[in-house]
Design an enzyme around this catalytic site. Structure first.
Site, mmCIF file in Angstrom:
data_model
loop_
_atom_site.group_PDB
_atom_site.id
_atom_site.type_symbol
_atom_site.label_atom_id
_atom_site.label_comp_id
_atom_site.label_asym_id
_atom_site.label_seq_id
_atom_site.Cartn_x
_atom_site.Cartn_y
_atom_site.Cartn_z
ATOM 1 C CB CYS A 119 12.807 8.801 8.118
ATOM 2 S SG CYS A 119 13.050 7.700 6.748
ATOM 3 N N GLY A 145 3.810 3.289 13.571
ATOM 4 C CA GLY A 145 4.606 2.070 13.807
ATOM 5 C C GLY A 145 4.224 1.403 15.121
ATOM 6 C CE LYS A 191 -1.889 2.624 3.052
ATOM 7 N NZ LYS A 191 -1.850 3.925 2.349
ATOM 8 C CD GLU A 232 0.500 9.575 15.648
ATOM 9 O OE1 GLU A 232 1.141 10.337 14.901
ATOM 10 O OE2 GLU A 232 -0.712 9.687 15.843
ATOM 11 C CD GLU A 248 13.234 3.779 7.534
ATOM 12 O OE1 GLU A 248 13.127 4.736 8.343
ATOM 13 O OE2 GLU A 248 13.216 3.894 6.318
ATOM 14 C CD GLU A 304 10.628 12.138 11.635
ATOM 15 O OE1 GLU A 304 9.615 11.548 12.030
ATOM 16 O OE2 GLU A 304 11.444 11.639 10.851
HETATM 17 P P1 ADP Z 1 3.874 10.056 7.588
HETATM 18 O O1 ADP Z 1 3.813 10.769 8.904
HETATM 19 O O2 ADP Z 1 5.212 9.871 7.018
HETATM 20 O O3 ADP Z 1 2.806 10.470 6.623
HETATM 21 P P2 ADP Z 1 2.352 7.786 8.367
HETATM 22 O O4 ADP Z 1 2.927 6.852 9.356
HETATM 23 O O5 ADP Z 1 1.173 8.586 8.745
HETATM 24 O O6 ADP Z 1 3.589 8.598 7.902
HETATM 25 O O7 ADP Z 1 1.992 7.036 7.023
HETATM 26 C C1 ADP Z 1 2.833 6.090 6.402
HETATM 27 C C2 ADP Z 1 1.984 5.041 5.741
HETATM 28 O O8 ADP Z 1 1.218 4.360 6.741
HETATM 29 C C3 ADP Z 1 0.966 5.584 4.749
HETATM 30 O O9 ADP Z 1 0.879 4.673 3.665
HETATM 31 C C4 ADP Z 1 -0.324 5.601 5.562
HETATM 32 O O10 ADP Z 1 -1.481 5.493 4.762
HETATM 33 C C5 ADP Z 1 -0.150 4.362 6.412
HETATM 34 N N1 ADP Z 1 -0.915 4.358 7.669
HETATM 35 C C6 ADP Z 1 -1.365 5.415 8.394
HETATM 36 N N2 ADP Z 1 -2.004 4.996 9.506
HETATM 37 C C7 ADP Z 1 -1.962 3.638 9.500
HETATM 38 C C8 ADP Z 1 -2.425 2.609 10.389
HETATM 39 N N3 ADP Z 1 -3.066 2.900 11.508
HETATM 40 N N4 ADP Z 1 -2.167 1.320 10.065
HETATM 41 C C9 ADP Z 1 -1.489 1.010 8.932
HETATM 42 N N5 ADP Z 1 -1.032 1.924 8.065
HETATM 43 C C10 ADP Z 1 -1.252 3.223 8.325
#
Ligand code: ADP
Length: 495
Positions: free
Chosen positions: A306, A255, A198, A253, A272, A403
């Protein structure tokens, strides 16, 4: 504008920006479809959810395309396609046959690299110089590198019989859309796994172009499935019971949420996550070279990295000269059209990210740090932020701890290597660091004290598929790249 003036039409005055003519990359090299389905079982299909969302160009807010939104049924369909492809085809293919597909994919990415670079810059806002010279060549290199391993896994994990894990669910962020897809897909496929990936909701287009490459390479249907959607789609993917492995790159968050969702299941996990890297410059460093590395580390990709060198630790004796040179250098950075080959700093990826950067910068000012910003003109439409740095910063400041993920640098000082190591490690993250010194022994001694997955010396943000990348502490666990990265996709090859 004063800083754009030239003297006698030839040489810019000290501290002035050259007035270059626009040099835009041709946009029509890439054909964007008005609407994209989900890539499941080797073809683009309509989402069962019936929903679509738009993806825009952050440099001018133009809608680029509509993209399918994968609901739970769609996620399930993709995982079932990946399972079937795993059982019936991919896990049964000899490594040398898998390698041929990976080599083919790598070559097609090279052949279509201009298309990919333009699309990456359109959808994500990063300068074409970065997408053309960094993202796309590295993505292709990852497929080449892992193609080389596919028939040599028993040498990579000698004494063991490496087996694939099964089906991997992979979730990636928006900062390196194609490169992160390559980092995740190439090792999984090389080891005999199949994939449901995804991409991030703001940058799905190069992953969708990659699907066309899979079709061109005649990759068996179902080996890679790409589903688009938001965080909720990601959460559905993580929760799917028939996955053997989750690989995630994104915020700390999210992760943590994923780690909780996976706990107690059979799914393996690699994460990561975020970073707050220290770039440490000692008084014996080549200062101009260091300034270039610092600028590369935090500004060239809008700080959307990152491992960005977002904290600059300067030895006190050279503080003034470094700050003076940095001020001058950020004034010379060209902020603007990501498709222009002269652009150094592109657009901020989304309005949400821009608001986050603005908020944290405001907090920096409120907490008493001194702000320095480039006076460059910014385009009227789109999401932009001036290259910025803060002085009078201590580790108590929010901007030194959180960050920011934007072109914002916090400058701190130190007196001894011990103090520098202490400040560098004084963070909940541990992804990367940089050290600038002309003494090899000093670098080796200092680097070994740093709690960071990657330490660059006299350079920054350099990547190679053979070199493992990953973090300590809240920057996550597991490595991508090299044999260490491969081991995350084999059942008996852990190190
Ligand atoms: P950033 O802060 O870099 O945008 P995110 O962690 O919000 O990073 O998003 C990174 C990826 O994780 C995106 O593809 C987002 O759609 C997906 N994502 C966001 N929330 C969740 C979740 N609760 N579970 C799984 N994937 C998620």
């Amino acid at each position: 504008m004063a800083n754009r003036e030239r003297t006698n039409g030839q040489t810019p005055r000290d501290g002035a920006r050259w007035d270059y003519s626009p040099a835009p990359e041709a946009r029509n090299i890439v054909k964007i479809k008005p609407r994209y389905g989900l890539f499941i079982n080797g073809e683009f299909v309509e989402p069962k959810s019936g929903q679509y969302f738009t993806t825009i160009n952050p440099a001018n807010e133009e809608v680029l395309a509509e993209v399918a939104y994968a609901g739970p049924e769609d996620v399930d369909r993709a995982v079932r396609a990946a399972r079937e492809a795993y059982e019936k085809i991919w896990s049964k293919l000899p490594g040398k046959e898998r390698a041929k597909y990976l080599f083919r994919i790598a070559r097609i990415i090279q052949e279509r690299s201009r298309e990919f670079a333009v699309l990456e810059s359109l959808d994500g806002g990063k300068p074409i110089r970065e997408s053309r010279d960094v993202d796309i060549p590295l993505a292709s290199a990852h497929f080449f590198y892992h193609a080389g391993w596919a028939d040599k896994l028993e040498y990579a994990f000698h004494g063991r019989r490496p087996r694939p894990l099964g089906v991997a669910g992979q979730i990636i962020p928006w900062n390196f859309p194609l490169l992160m897809a390559a980092w995740k897909i190439a090792p999984a496929l090389a080891c005999g796994n199949t994939v449901v990936l995804k991409p991030a909701e703001t940058t799905p287009l190069t992953a969708l172009l990659l699907c066309e490459v899979f079709q061109q390479a005649e990759l068996p249907p179902g080996v890679v499935n790409i589903i688009t959607g938001d965080g909720q789609t990601g959460a559905w993917l993580v929760q799917h019971p028939d996955l053997d492995k989750i690989a995630f790159t994104g915020s700390t968050e999210v992760g943590k949420k994923i780690q909780k969702a996976v706990a107690g299941t059979r799914k393996r996990l690699t994460l990561e996550l975020g970073g707050k890297a220290a770039n440490v410059i000692f008084e014996d460093a080549a200062i101009d070279q260091a300034i270039e590395g610092i600028v590369n580390g935090i500004y060239f990709n809008q700080g959307h990295v990152c491992c960005a060198g977002s904290r600059l630790l300067v030895e006190e004796s050279i503080y003034e000269v470094v700050v003076r040179k940095l001020k001058r250098r950020i004034e010379l950075l060209r902020v603007g059209d990501p498709l222009d080959k002269n652009t150094d700093v592109g657009a901020i990826n989304s309005l949400m990210q821009l608001r986050k950067i603005e908020h944290l910068v405001q907090v920096g000012v409120q907490e008493g740090a001194e702000i320095h910003q480039s006076s460059c003109p910014l385009p009227e439409r789109g999401y932009w932020f001036r290259p910025t740095f803060f002085t009078r910063v201590s580790m108590a400041h929010t901007i030194a701890r959180e960050e920011i993920f934007g072109p914002v640098l916090a400058v701190l000082t130190f007196r001894t290597p011990e103090e520098a190591a202490e400040i560098a490690n004084n963070t909940r993250y541990g992804l990367s660091a940089g050290v600038w010194t002309n003494k090899g022994s000093k670098y080796l001694a200092f680097a070994s004290r740093l709690k960071a997955g990657v330490v660059w010396c006299n350079t920054y943000n350099k990547f190679d598929p053979a070199s493992p990348f990953g973090g300590y502490k809240e920057s996550g666990f597991g490595r991508e790249g090299g044999i260490h990265g491969l081991s995350a996709y084999v059942a008996s090859g852990e190190w």
